[in-house]
Design a protein around this motif. Structure first.
Motif, PDB file in Angstrom:
ATOM      1  N   THR A 165       0.842  -1.197   0.000  1.00 38.30           N
ATOM      2  CA  THR A 165       0.000   0.000   0.000  1.00 38.30           C
ATOM      3  C   THR A 165       0.878   1.249   0.000  1.00 38.30           C
ATOM      4  O   THR A 165       2.075   1.194   0.305  1.00 38.30           O
ATOM      5  N   ARG A 166       0.257   2.358  -0.329  1.00 35.59           N
ATOM      6  CA  ARG A 166       1.000   3.621  -0.379  1.00 35.59           C
ATOM      7  C   ARG A 166       1.561   3.984   0.998  1.00 35.59           C
ATOM      8  O   ARG A 166       2.714   4.394   1.114  1.00 35.59           O
ATOM      9  N   SER A 167       0.752   3.838   2.038  1.00 34.36           N
ATOM     10  CA  SER A 167       1.223   4.181   3.390  1.00 34.36           C
ATOM     11  C   SER A 167       2.381   3.277   3.811  1.00 34.36           C
ATOM     12  O   SER A 167       3.340   3.730   4.438  1.00 34.36           O
ATOM     13  N   ARG A 168       2.293   2.009   3.462  1.00 35.12           N
ATOM     14  CA  ARG A 168       3.378   1.062   3.783  1.00 35.12           C
ATOM     15  C   ARG A 168       4.641   1.441   3.017  1.00 35.12           C
ATOM     16  O   ARG A 168       5.743   1.398   3.552  1.00 35.12           O
ATOM     17  N   TYR A 169       4.497   1.802   1.755  1.00 33.93           N
ATOM     18  CA  TYR A 169       5.627   2.209   0.925  1.00 33.93           C
ATOM     19  C   TYR A 169       6.301   3.454   1.509  1.00 33.93           C
ATOM     20  O   TYR A 169       7.524   3.527   1.589  1.00 33.93           O
TER      21      TYR A 169
END
Length: 113
Positions: free
Chosen positions: A70-74
């Protein structure tokens, strides 16, 4: 004059404030690299963004496969990588500065003899 014993004596001849600064920089870098900041331990490292999709490489996998995250994880993985690189560059800079000061002291001693 480049013998290790001379280098140690040159380091000890530096002002105490310089010693404190170099030790502080080394400890701060070591603290950053030791994992004092929270890490998820997943072995993921942010790699690339392709057409709005975020990818990370799994370093625990022997084949080093890219997986979609996910974007937040990235973004979290990217920040962790930047923090690690900052610590590494800081340690290299502190080491280079220490060597510069030591060799300058050795040079000044060589000029006197």
């Amino acid at each position: 004059m480049s013998d290790r014993a001379y280098q140690w004596h040159a380091f000890k001849a530096l002002p105490h404030r310089v010693h404190a600064l170099l030790v502080g920089l080394g400890l701060a870098g070591g603290l950053l690299l030791s994992g004092a900041f929270p890490s998820d331990g997943s072995g993921l490292q942010a790699t690339q963004v392709v057409r709005g999709r975020y990818f990370a490489v799994d370093t625990t996998d022997p084949e080093r496969r890219n997986i979609e995250v996910t974007r937040s994880r990235y973004e979290a993985l990217s920040k962790q990588g930047q923090r690690d690189m900052f610590a590494i560059y800081g340690l290299v800079a502190a080491g280079g500065g220490a060597l510069t000061l030591i060799f300058a002291k050795l040079d000044s001693w060589a000029g006197r003899s």
